[in-house]
Design an enzyme around this catalytic site. Structure first.
Site, PDB file in Angstrom:
ATOM      1  CG  HIS A   1      -2.074  -1.111   1.080  1.00  0.00           C
ATOM      2  ND1 HIS A   1      -2.318  -1.829   2.422  1.00  0.00           N
ATOM      3  CD2 HIS A   1      -2.525  -1.687   0.113  1.00  0.00           C
ATOM      4  CE1 HIS A   1      -3.209  -2.930   1.764  1.00  0.00           C
ATOM      5  NE2 HIS A   1      -3.433  -2.649   0.558  1.00  0.00           N
TER       6      HIS A   1
ATOM      7  CD  GLU B   1      -1.128   0.522   4.703  1.00  0.00           C
ATOM      8  OE1 GLU B   1      -0.460  -0.590   4.875  1.00  0.00           O
ATOM      9  OE2 GLU B   1      -2.554   0.531   4.219  1.00  0.00           O
TER      10      GLU B   1
ATOM     11  CG  HIS C   1       0.114  -3.970   5.373  1.00  0.00           C
ATOM     12  ND1 HIS C   1      -0.754  -3.661   4.496  1.00  0.00           N
ATOM     13  CD2 HIS C   1       0.687  -4.986   4.822  1.00  0.00           C
ATOM     14  CE1 HIS C   1      -0.744  -4.701   3.550  1.00  0.00           C
ATOM     15  NE2 HIS C   1       0.191  -5.511   3.822  1.00  0.00           N
TER      16      HIS C   1
ATOM     17  CD  GLU D   1      -1.935  -3.631   9.205  1.00  0.00           C
ATOM     18  OE1 GLU D   1      -1.520  -2.246   9.003  1.00  0.00           O
ATOM     19  OE2 GLU D   1      -2.399  -3.862   8.351  1.00  0.00           O
TER      20      GLU D   1
HETATM   21 ZN   LIG Z   1      -2.139  -2.018   4.324  1.00  0.00          ZN
END
Ligand SMILES: [Zn+2]
Ligand SMILES: *[C@@H]1O[C@H](CO)[C@@H](O)[C@H](O)[C@H]1NC(C)=O
Ligand SMILES: *[C@@H]1O[C@H](CO)[C@@H](O)[C@H](O)[C@H]1NC(C)=O
Ligand SMILES: *[C@@H]1O[C@H](CO)[C@@H](O)[C@H](O)[C@H]1NC(C)=O
Ligand SMILES: *[C@@H]1O[C@H](CO)[C@@H](O)[C@H](O)[C@H]1NC(C)=O
Length: 453
Positions: free
Chosen positions: A84, A87, A197, A287
């Site tokens: 992404h 990110e 991420h 994350e």
């Molecule tokens: Zn992501």
């Protein structure tokens, strides 16, 4: 010699030892990776797995004692960041990780020597360079998330749970960045992986999707759930705040800082399920910051928070058992199916072109079954110790015996989807991935929640 020429090595050395804490553009990232591979040719090798929509190369730096090619017995590990485009913390963490490993090796620090001696580590700092170029520095919005075609790359992989239409539409459109990763997974037998991420603080593990039959409570459970829970905890428990401050991102508190992907929210076409189901590579999703684009001044502290966890996670590639399968003539064989009793993987794990298998398992006793055409089915029970502390999984080779009957048809237990993906390689690209496809797979909930992390 010109004075400039004399100065050059000094400049390069200085660069090598000071990677600044700031966001590096795509071209600066490329320059940094080139410099590292040029100045450390014995342990670093830079290669590209393909190009983004706008033609930017997807660079991977491989680190290890044999950086150019696989060595039998040395597991292949990978980290992927920035799928992404907005990110961005993972990009800088992976550059710092490279810097740290290379400098550690140069300074003869045992932790770096042992890791690079026992493991080949592949690092893709950005899988979505076009999205990055388009990103703004907002903490929560999605500007820059998608690739240049406006596609979410972490929803664009083939999905085992994508309903029966999956088999009927082999040409379903894959973005160039996704095709590059699918091709990459065929070049090496990756054993363990994580994709980095931002937007939350949690370690999430497969499955991200389900067709109902894997559900336990609200979670979609893999046959290797015990291993995945362990792997996710290795990250979260080696991070100073993931286990108890993750609710500060606005999510509910995840126990131990981990979650099953589906239980958090289902997605279709994610990268981690693809890695696990079709490439027999255990991948989790990390994350790493509530804010998707943390201020550059926070980078030193964020690196300090993640360094130990990033290294500890790599070391987990040495869990379980590894070895080769030999046929009746003593030759290592490809595509022998190596199964562990009680673990019915959607696509059974197979030996690679070196006749090798790697199987991540927690310590315990396991019954292995090895199947290969023309040979007797071999079953052996192995007592598996904890490998990471020794930087090596237990080594065990399987020796098969030929059957007498020449017309032998020992069933090789490959699910249709597994064969199918082998055929995907040459596949063109026709129809676009649509929300209709998504809705057919899992219902509107997927579309609604697809922009969260
Ligand atoms: Zn992501
Ligand atoms: C690296 O591996 C070699 C054998 O391949 C071994 O002799 C050496 O001691 C190892 N070094 C470290 C630091 O583990
Ligand atoms: C989907 O569910 C059925 C049972 O309802 C099961 O037999 C099948 O294996 C599942 N598909 C996948 C890819 O797990
Ligand atoms: C594994 O088997 C050995 C005997 O081969 C036994 O001593 C040991 O307790 C077993 N371990 C587990 C975890 O069951
Ligand atoms: C293979 O054939 C030999 C000779 O006919 C026989 O002695 C042996 O038992 C057979 N082995 C198997 C596994 O059938």
């Amino acid at each position: 010699m010109s004075p400039l020429f004399l100065l050059l090595p000094l400049v390069i050395l200085t660069l090598a030892s000071t990677l600044s804490f700031r966001y590096h553009s795509n071209s600066e990232t490329e320059q940094y990776l080139s410099m590292i591979s040029a100045t450390n040719p014995s342990i670093a090798h830079l290669y590209s797995i393909g190009r983004s929509v706008r033609g930017q190369k997807l660079w991977v730096l491989a680190l290890g004692l044999s950086p150019h090619r696989h060595t039998v017995g040395i597991p292949e590990f990978k980290y992927v960041a920035n799928i992404h485009g907005n990110e961005v913390l993972g990009r800088e963490l992976l550059l710092q990780l490279i810097d740290n490993l290379v400098n550690g090796y140069r300074n003869n620090e045992p932790w770096s020597l042992q890791l690079l001696n026992s493991t080949r580590i592949h690092i893709l700092p950005t899988m979505n360079p076009d999205g990055f170029d388009n990103a703004d520095t907002d903490c929560v919005y999605i500007q820059g998330r998608y690739n240049y075609n406006g596609i979410d790359l972490n929803r664009n992989f083939p999905d085992a749970f994508d309903g029966p239409q999956w088999n009927q539409q082999p040409e379903k459109h894959r973005e160039p960045e996704v095709r590059a990763v699918i091709g990459w997974l065929k070049t090496e037998t990756f054993v363990l992986s994580a994709n980095l991420h931002g937007g939350a603080l949690v370690a999430s593990y497969p499955y991200d999707n389900s067709n109902g039959s894997e559900l336990v409570g609200g979670a979609s459970i893999t046959p290797d759930d015990d291993v995945f829970v362990h792997l996710a905890k290795v990250y979260s428990l080696n991070h100073p705040s993931m286990r108890d401050k993750n609710d500060e991102c606005g999510d509910t508190l995840f126990k131990d800082g981990i979650t099953n992907g589906f239980e958090w929210y289902p997605i279709t076409g994610g990268m981690q399920d693809y890695n696990y189901v079709w490439a027999q590579c255990l991948e989790i999703t990390l994350e790493l910051s509530c804010c998707k684009f943390p201020p550059a001044k926070d980078l030193p502290a964020l690196w300090a928070d993640n360094r130990k966890a990033l290294l500890a996670y790599i070391q987990q590639v040495h869990l379980g058992v590894k070895g080769q399968v030999f046929d009746g003539s003593g030759v290592p064989v490809q595509n022998a199916v190596v199964e562990v009793k009680g673990r019915r993987n959607i696509c059974p794990f197979r030996t690679d072109r070196h006749g090798e298998y790697y199987r991540l398992l927690l310590p315990g006793n396991y019954s292995f079954t090895v199947t290969y055409p023309g040979h007797e089915v071999l079953t052996e029970t192995l007592s598996v110790p904890y490998g990471p502390d020794q930087y090596s999984a237990m080594k065990h080779d399987f020796w098969l015996r030929r059957t007498n009957v020449t017309t032998d048809r020992t069933p090789v237990n490959l699910a249709p989807n597994c064969n199918y993906v082998l055929r995907l390689e040459g596949g063109g690209s026709i129809s676009r991935f649509t929300w209709t496809d998504v809705a057919m797979g899992l219902g509107l909930v997927v579309a609604l929640r697809s922009q969260i992390d």
